[in-house]
Scaffold this motif. Structure first.
Motif, short mmCIF file in Angstrom:
data_model
loop_
_atom_site.label_atom_id
_atom_site.label_comp_id
_atom_site.label_asym_id
_atom_site.label_seq_id
_atom_site.Cartn_x
_atom_site.Cartn_y
_atom_site.Cartn_z
N ILE A 127 54.13 -2.56 45.15
CA ILE A 127 53.81 -2.94 43.76
C ILE A 127 54.25 -4.38 43.50
CG2 ILE A 127 54.39 -2.49 41.35
CD1 ILE A 127 54.60 0.47 42.06
N LEU A 128 55.42 -4.75 43.98
CA LEU A 128 55.92 -6.12 43.76
C LEU A 128 55.00 -7.15 44.40
CD1 LEU A 128 59.78 -5.70 44.30
CD2 LEU A 128 58.49 -5.68 42.16
N LYS A 129 54.49 -6.84 45.59
CA LYS A 129 53.56 -7.76 46.23
C LYS A 129 52.28 -7.88 45.42
CE LYS A 129 55.17 -7.38 51.01
NZ LYS A 129 54.81 -7.04 52.41
N ASN A 130 51.84 -6.76 44.85
CA ASN A 130 50.60 -6.77 44.07
C ASN A 130 50.71 -7.61 42.80
OD1 ASN A 130 48.96 -5.20 45.73
ND2 ASN A 130 49.78 -3.29 44.92
N ILE A 131 51.91 -7.68 42.23
CA ILE A 131 52.06 -8.46 40.99
C ILE A 131 52.35 -9.93 41.29
CG2 ILE A 131 52.84 -6.46 39.69
CD1 ILE A 131 55.66 -7.55 39.76
N GLY A 132 52.41 -10.30 42.57
CA GLY A 132 52.53 -11.71 42.90
C GLY A 132 53.81 -12.12 43.58
N ILE A 133 54.76 -11.20 43.75
CA ILE A 133 56.01 -11.54 44.45
C ILE A 133 55.78 -11.31 45.93
CG2 ILE A 133 58.50 -11.15 44.57
CD1 ILE A 133 58.44 -10.11 41.76
N GLU A 134 55.14 -12.29 46.57
CA GLU A 134 54.69 -12.12 47.95
C GLU A 134 55.81 -12.29 48.97
OE1 GLU A 134 51.85 -11.17 49.02
OE2 GLU A 134 50.57 -11.27 47.25
N ASP A 135 56.73 -13.20 48.68
CA ASP A 135 57.77 -13.55 49.65
C ASP A 135 58.90 -12.55 49.56
OD1 ASP A 135 56.39 -15.90 50.48
OD2 ASP A 135 57.06 -16.85 48.63
N LEU A 136 58.74 -11.44 50.27
CA LEU A 136 59.69 -10.33 50.22
C LEU A 136 60.26 -10.08 51.61
CD1 LEU A 136 59.27 -7.04 48.26
CD2 LEU A 136 59.88 -6.94 50.67
#
Length: 526
Positions: free
Chosen positions: A326-335
């Motif tokens: 979900i975090l990647k989908n909202i734009g927080i790609e660098d995880l």
């Protein structure tokens, strides 16, 4: 009615030690564990990472991550000003405050304290002289620094409100604290998810637009609404939802937008490090709230000259892969995922290089016949059998000398304690948030017995111990949600305990199975 159940054995849990060492002026030495090292190095050397998914066993030291930015400042010359740690319940806030307080007491000296109405500290300022070694790179730094630890309570909010006028220009959470509560080089704030509402309603109650501001962290706001939709969406729906969200956010950033003016108020909610701890205990109802706060945090970071300086740390005892998605989908790609990997073949490992964080546990799942036998209602009804279970295991409890029994309702907790007392003549301690019966002990005795001595604690689901109890070898653990069970199990078998035993009542309509017996892969299906 209670019948015989299933027993599994979970091996001792060991974690690898790291190469970063803290030595205080008192001579106290703290060596970070490998996964804690990794968090420090990620903050200090991988500036592009926006989110860290931190996975470690309960009791492994995840909360220490709130000090990781400070250690990064010392070793890698970053300039993080502090961190906000969020916990799903007030008892967890208080427990983690105590854990952090105990660590900071070892590293420094108190130079200021603010006491709360509940008898515990609200804010503490420390002075520290530290030697920090990185044995991996041979780097050595000496530093004299002040550290502030704050628990967001009514007393803290009142202090912030009284001094609000002293803060000129853009108000941020940390400069509000520094100007009105305590000033320190590095600040740690611990709070519950409702803290934005508490903070905004206290500090901005005179603003006519306050209700609209508060709606951003309450059900009905567009951020919360999007968060709830994202949390429930399937893969086919997620892209459309995110597109709509980004369109809304673009409108907020338009120079003439009235919403842009409110962003100065949002900035008071966050620091650069946003730490969501014990995420495995967050329920289905709490996670949309967490996601709404993450969206606001991300929104705030985009206003910064260096957005990537804003870091989200999501800490959990269990993998949160769906939420990472979900975090990647909202734009927080660098995880980046950092896992504390327990040592499996301890027999072939140098004991000097590992820390034992949990003793071997015998876990007994006892089926309780209730109607209905499955579903959420069945888990609530299981608690009615708790007094009988305590009565059956009363002498076993005494044989261990130190034990914890977790209930949910105060009346059940007191009935369990009464059954135990009548069967054994041992005086129990009752911790439920209300005054215990006259013939039983209250929580005031916990401090003197936190490490040794007879200790039979009976508490409810919101138990606030106020001390970090060690050496608890036996427990009866009742919980409705998996996160509750995981958290409570984590209190048992810590410290110098050779072996621990845990009783877990479950509705009779469920089965218990395990696929791996290795400590780091034990999989329980309820």
């Amino acid at each position: 009615m209670i019948s015989s159940g299933v027993e599994i054995i979970v091996k001792d849990v060991y974690l690898e030690k790291g190469s970063i060492v803290l030595i205080s002026r008192k001579g106290v030495l703290i060596r970070l564990r490998k996964f804690q090292d990794d968090v420090v190095r990620t903050l200090g050397q991988e500036s592009s990472i926006r989110c860290i998914g931190l996975e470690a066993p309960t009791g492994g030291g995840k909360t220490f991550a709130l000090l990781a930015p400070l250690i990064s400042n010392i070793l890698f010359d970053t300039d993080f000003q502090g961190a906000v740690g969020l916990y799903p319940t007030k008892p967890l806030v208080n427990d983690q405050f105590v854990s952090l307080r105990d660590t900071l007491d070892r590293l420094g000296e108190r130079v200021y304290e603010l006491q709360g109405e509940d008898g515990y500290e609200v804010a503490i300022k420390y002075y520290m002289e530290l030697e920090v070694k990185d044995e991996k790179t041979k780097k050595l730094r000496n530093v004299a620094i002040t550290v502030g630890l704050v628990r967001l309570t009514r007393e803290a909010l009142n202090k912030l409100e009284k001094g609000l006028e002293e803060v000129k220009g853009r108000k941020t959470l940390l400069n509000l604290i520094r100007k009105t509560l305590l000033d320190a080089d590095y600040l740690i704030l611990v709070a519950v998810p409702e803290y934005p509402y508490l903070l905004l309603s206290s500090l901005y109650r005179s603003i006519p637009d306050a209700q609209k501001v508060l709606s951003l962290v309450a059900e009905g706001s567009f951020v919360y609404d999007f968060a709830r939709k994202v949390a429930k969406a399937n893969d086919d729906e997620i892209n459309n939802i995110i597109w709509r969200l980004k369109r809304e956010l673009r409108s907020i950033f338009e120079p003439k937008s009235q919403e842009r003016e409110r962003l100065d108020i949002y900035s008071a909610l966050f620091s650069e490090i946003f730490f969501l701890d014990e995420f495995h205990t967050w329920t289905l109802y709490e996670k949309p709230t967490a996601l709404a706060l993450i969206l606001l945090f991300y929104l705030e970071s985009l206003r910064s000259v260096v957005p990537k300086k804003y870091k989200l740390i999501l800490s959990s005892a269990t993998p949160q892969r769906d939420f990472y998605g979900i975090l990647k989908n909202i734009g927080i790609e660098d995880l980046k995922i950092i896992r504390a990997r327990p040592i499996v073949n301890i027999e072939n490992t140098d004991k000097i290089k590992v820390d034992k964080i949990k003793s071997m546990m015998k876990v007994h799942f006892i089926p309780v016949h209730v109607r209905p036998s499955v579903g959420i209602i069945s888990w609530f009804k299981v608690e009615d059998a708790l007094p009988e279970i305590v009565e059956n295991f009363a002498h076993r409890i005494v044989s261990y000398e130190r034990a914890i029994v977790f209930g949910r309702r105060n009346a059940i907790v007191e009935e369990c304690a009464e059954k135990f007392y009548n069967r054994t003549n041992e005086i129990p301690i009752i911790v439920t948030g209300v005054k215990p019966p006259a013939n039983f002990y209250g929580k005031e005795i916990l401090e003197e017995r936190k490490n040794s001595g007879k200790l039979f604690v009976f508490g409810n689901y919101s138990i606030e111990l106020g001390v970090d109890l060690r050496r608890i070898p036996f427990g009866i653990v009742y919980g409705v949600y998996l996160g509750e069970l995981v958290q409570r199990i984590g209190r048992i078998g810590r410290g110098d305990v050779d072996e621990a035993e845990i009783i877990i009542p479950v509705p009779s309509g469920y089965t218990v199975s395990y696929t791996h017996l290795r400590a780091h892969e034990t999989s329980l299906h309820l």
